[in-house]
Design an enzyme around this catalytic site. Structure first.
Site, PDB file in Angstrom:
ATOM      1  N   LYS A   1     -38.820  -3.760  81.702  1.00  0.00           N
ATOM      2  CA  LYS A   1     -37.438  -3.296  81.659  1.00  0.00           C
ATOM      3  C   LYS A   1     -36.572  -4.497  81.285  1.00  0.00           C
ATOM      4  CE  LYS A   1     -35.069   0.482  82.933  1.00  0.00           C
ATOM      5  NZ  LYS A   1     -35.419   1.895  82.835  1.00  0.00           N
TER       6      LYS A   1
ATOM      7  N   GLY B   1     -23.680  12.345  89.247  1.00  0.00           N
ATOM      8  CA  GLY B   1     -23.816  11.630  87.970  1.00  0.00           C
ATOM      9  C   GLY B   1     -24.151  12.635  86.881  1.00  0.00           C
TER      10      GLY B   1
ATOM     11  N   VAL C   1     -28.484  12.511  81.362  1.00  0.00           N
ATOM     12  CA  VAL C   1     -29.517  13.304  82.038  1.00  0.00           C
ATOM     13  C   VAL C   1     -28.882  14.361  82.945  1.00  0.00           C
ATOM     14  CG1 VAL C   1     -31.537  13.245  83.542  1.00  0.00           C
ATOM     15  CG2 VAL C   1     -31.078  11.312  82.032  1.00  0.00           C
TER      16      VAL C   1
ATOM     17  N   GLY D   1     -24.079  12.244  83.496  1.00  0.00           N
ATOM     18  CA  GLY D   1     -24.162  11.564  82.207  1.00  0.00           C
ATOM     19  C   GLY D   1     -25.177  12.269  81.324  1.00  0.00           C
TER      20      GLY D   1
HETATM   21  P1  NAD Z   1     -25.571   7.748  81.953  1.00  0.00           P
HETATM   22  O1  NAD Z   1     -24.965   6.402  81.927  1.00  0.00           O
HETATM   23  O2  NAD Z   1     -25.484   8.617  80.750  1.00  0.00           O
HETATM   24  O3  NAD Z   1     -24.957   8.603  83.175  1.00  0.00           O
HETATM   25  C1  NAD Z   1     -24.720   8.078  84.432  1.00  0.00           C
HETATM   26  C2  NAD Z   1     -23.529   8.856  85.000  1.00  0.00           C
HETATM   27  O4  NAD Z   1     -23.371   8.488  86.362  1.00  0.00           O
HETATM   28  C3  NAD Z   1     -22.212   8.559  84.282  1.00  0.00           C
HETATM   29  O5  NAD Z   1     -21.540   9.767  83.971  1.00  0.00           O
HETATM   30  C4  NAD Z   1     -21.435   7.750  85.331  1.00  0.00           C
HETATM   31  O6  NAD Z   1     -20.022   7.923  85.237  1.00  0.00           O
HETATM   32  C5  NAD Z   1     -21.990   8.312  86.618  1.00  0.00           C
HETATM   33  N1  NAD Z   1     -21.840   7.435  87.780  1.00  0.00           N
HETATM   34  C6  NAD Z   1     -21.975   6.088  87.861  1.00  0.00           C
HETATM   35  N2  NAD Z   1     -21.765   5.665  89.130  1.00  0.00           N
HETATM   36  C7  NAD Z   1     -21.528   6.782  89.859  1.00  0.00           C
HETATM   37  C8  NAD Z   1     -21.262   7.012  91.226  1.00  0.00           C
HETATM   38  N3  NAD Z   1     -21.184   6.004  92.099  1.00  0.00           N
HETATM   39  N4  NAD Z   1     -21.084   8.278  91.653  1.00  0.00           N
HETATM   40  C9  NAD Z   1     -21.134   9.331  90.775  1.00  0.00           C
HETATM   41  N5  NAD Z   1     -21.386   9.165  89.465  1.00  0.00           N
HETATM   42  C10 NAD Z   1     -21.566   7.912  89.012  1.00  0.00           C
HETATM   43  O7  NAD Z   1     -27.091   7.537  82.399  1.00  0.00           O
HETATM   44  P2  NAD Z   1     -28.314   8.538  82.191  1.00  0.00           P
HETATM   45  O8  NAD Z   1     -29.014   8.168  80.950  1.00  0.00           O
HETATM   46  O9  NAD Z   1     -27.848   9.928  82.420  1.00  0.00           O
HETATM   47  O10 NAD Z   1     -29.272   8.088  83.391  1.00  0.00           O
HETATM   48  C11 NAD Z   1     -28.958   8.453  84.742  1.00  0.00           C
HETATM   49  C12 NAD Z   1     -29.989   7.832  85.673  1.00  0.00           C
HETATM   50  O11 NAD Z   1     -31.280   8.306  85.328  1.00  0.00           O
HETATM   51  C13 NAD Z   1     -30.084   6.297  85.616  1.00  0.00           C
HETATM   52  O12 NAD Z   1     -30.373   5.806  86.892  1.00  0.00           O
HETATM   53  C14 NAD Z   1     -31.244   6.044  84.690  1.00  0.00           C
HETATM   54  O13 NAD Z   1     -31.881   4.818  84.942  1.00  0.00           O
HETATM   55  C15 NAD Z   1     -32.153   7.198  85.067  1.00  0.00           C
HETATM   56  N6  NAD Z   1     -33.081   7.578  84.002  1.00  0.00           N
HETATM   57  C16 NAD Z   1     -32.626   7.961  82.781  1.00  0.00           C
HETATM   58  C17 NAD Z   1     -33.539   8.322  81.779  1.00  0.00           C
HETATM   59  C18 NAD Z   1     -33.064   8.802  80.450  1.00  0.00           C
HETATM   60  O14 NAD Z   1     -33.883   9.380  79.699  1.00  0.00           O
HETATM   61  N7  NAD Z   1     -31.809   8.615  80.094  1.00  0.00           N
HETATM   62  C19 NAD Z   1     -34.923   8.291  82.047  1.00  0.00           C
HETATM   63  C20 NAD Z   1     -35.349   7.915  83.324  1.00  0.00           C
HETATM   64  C21 NAD Z   1     -34.428   7.551  84.286  1.00  0.00           C
END
Ligand code: NAD
Length: 367
Positions: free
Chosen positions: A94, A194, A198, A196
């Protein structure tokens, strides 16, 4: 040299890198610095027994460098076990870039970062994580082939988030089956924290199933957008962890199950996408088990994204990606049952399987 470092919100006196609690016999930790572009990054390579270390790059404004180091060590370790339990021939790695993705990310910085990745000759392969977009991976691709998650018109598998969300949905259904006796999520009260990349996709899956979804995010604009798009309600209370819900889906950042929250949580199932949801795997995993809250291990159920990017390396088609992602349901159920029958935490049960696969391969490799 002994220093004060921040680890799991506690101040500890330990050696800077090898002494960190999150240091888990990582093979290599690379610090990248470039004055001209302002790049400050750390690449963590945890284990390459099963294959090259694959894992996304996160760009985040960490409070300090220790927090960034701790994050990359924990995240890269999680990637080793995620790949192992999903049956992929990949190691765990990572990267973190220290900075604000909205204001400090430039094409020059991304290309420079790509050059550092290239200098590792394929031992580490990157992809998107928080703060990164497919377009950023396209920039990295200009200087190195050791990147996945590039756009489809450039030969990539595109944004992995919808498939990650689908895997989380599968894991959640398996956990519901184990806890409630049925995997049908209709009318279950599910809080997605959250929304975002996902989180939004997960909301879509849940709404299609007829679940009663509540969303939470720190971004008010996103809340309005997603709430209108899917007709779901927004959490407006002031203590989210005390909310009476059936399922809690952490899809923001890690460590939300911690000393402050673990006894408050009313959900009977925890299943979400965020990496490292348990601030302390042993302690908080055990408390959840004692409280009979079923925790679907994050590194197992959020593996859809890695399956998607692995397809880029192996040339899988979409059908194979979906088949492998759907299998998360069976693996989750197997692990929850092992946890129940062996009296160990779900995280422990999942780690046992992942570690034994790595150990077996290590023995084969040394023959
Ligand atoms: P992203 O940045 O698109 O979304 C994260 C969301 O969380 C954002 O909308 C942000 O405003 C919100 N957020 C941040 N802090 C917060 C809080 N304290 N309370 C409420 N909301 C909050 O990220 P993503 O790609 O959707 O990934 C989300 C999580 O899943 C991460 O931890 C990431 O490591 C994990 N993940 C993602 C993937 C992927 O394919 N994108 C794969 C495996 C794991």
């Amino acid at each position: 040299m002994i220093l004060d470092v921040i680890n799991s919100n506690e101040i500890k006196k330990v050696d800077p890198v090898f002494g960190q609690l999150s240091f888990d016999n990582h093979e290599q930790v690379v610090f990248c610095n470039d004055k001209d572009t302002g790049l400050k990054a750390i690449i963590g390579i945890h284990n390459t027994v099963l294959g090259p270390a694959l894992g996304g790059t996160r760009m985040w404004q960490y409070a300090n460098e220790w927090e960034a180091l701790n994050d990359v060590l924990r995240l890269s370790r999680g990637m080793s076990y995620k790949a192992a339990i999903t049956g992929l021939n990949l190691g765990g790695g990572k990267a973190v870039i220290i900075g604000d993705a909205k204001t400090q990310k430039t094409p020059e910085l991304m290309r420079r970062f790509g050059e550092f990745i290239h200098s590792l000759s394929g031992k580490y392969i990157t992809a998107e994580d928080v703060g990164m977009e497919t377009a950023d991976m396209d920039l990295v691709r200009e200087v190195t082939p050791f990147v996945t998650g590039i756009s489809e018109d450039k030969g990539g598998a595109g944004n992995p988030s919808p498939i990650t969300a689908y895997g989380v949905f599968m894991g959640m259904k398996a956990a519901a089956h184990y806890k409630f006796g049925s995997d049908i999520l209709e009318d279950k009260k599910i809080l997605v924290q959250g929304i975002g990349h996902v989180g939004e996709s997960l909301v879509e899956n849940l709404v299609n199933e007829g679940a009663n979804v509540i969303i939470d995010d720190i971004n008010e604009e996103r809340l309005q957008e997603v709430s209108h798009k899917y007709g779901v309600s927004v959490y407006r209370g002031n203590d989210i962890y005390s909310e009476e819900i059936d399922i809690y889906a952490p899809c923001a950042l890690g460590a939300t199950v911690n000393d402050e929250t673990v006894y408050k949580i009313k959900a009977q199932v925890i299943a979400g996408a965020a990496n490292n949801q348990l601030a302390n795997e042993e302690k908080h995993g055990r408390i959840l088990k004692e409280r009979e809250i079923v925790y679907a291990p994050d590194f197992l159920i959020n593996a859809g994204g890695i399956i998607n990017v692995y397809a880029e390396l192996e040339g899988y088609d979409k059908q194979e990606i979906v088949r492998k992602t759907e299998n998360i349901y069976n693996t989750t159920l197997e692990i929850l049952e092992k946890s129940g029958s062996n009296g160990i935490t779900t995280n422990h049960a999942a780690l046992n399987i992942a570690k034994s696969r790595i150990e077996m391969r290590k023995k084969e490799n040394s023959k």
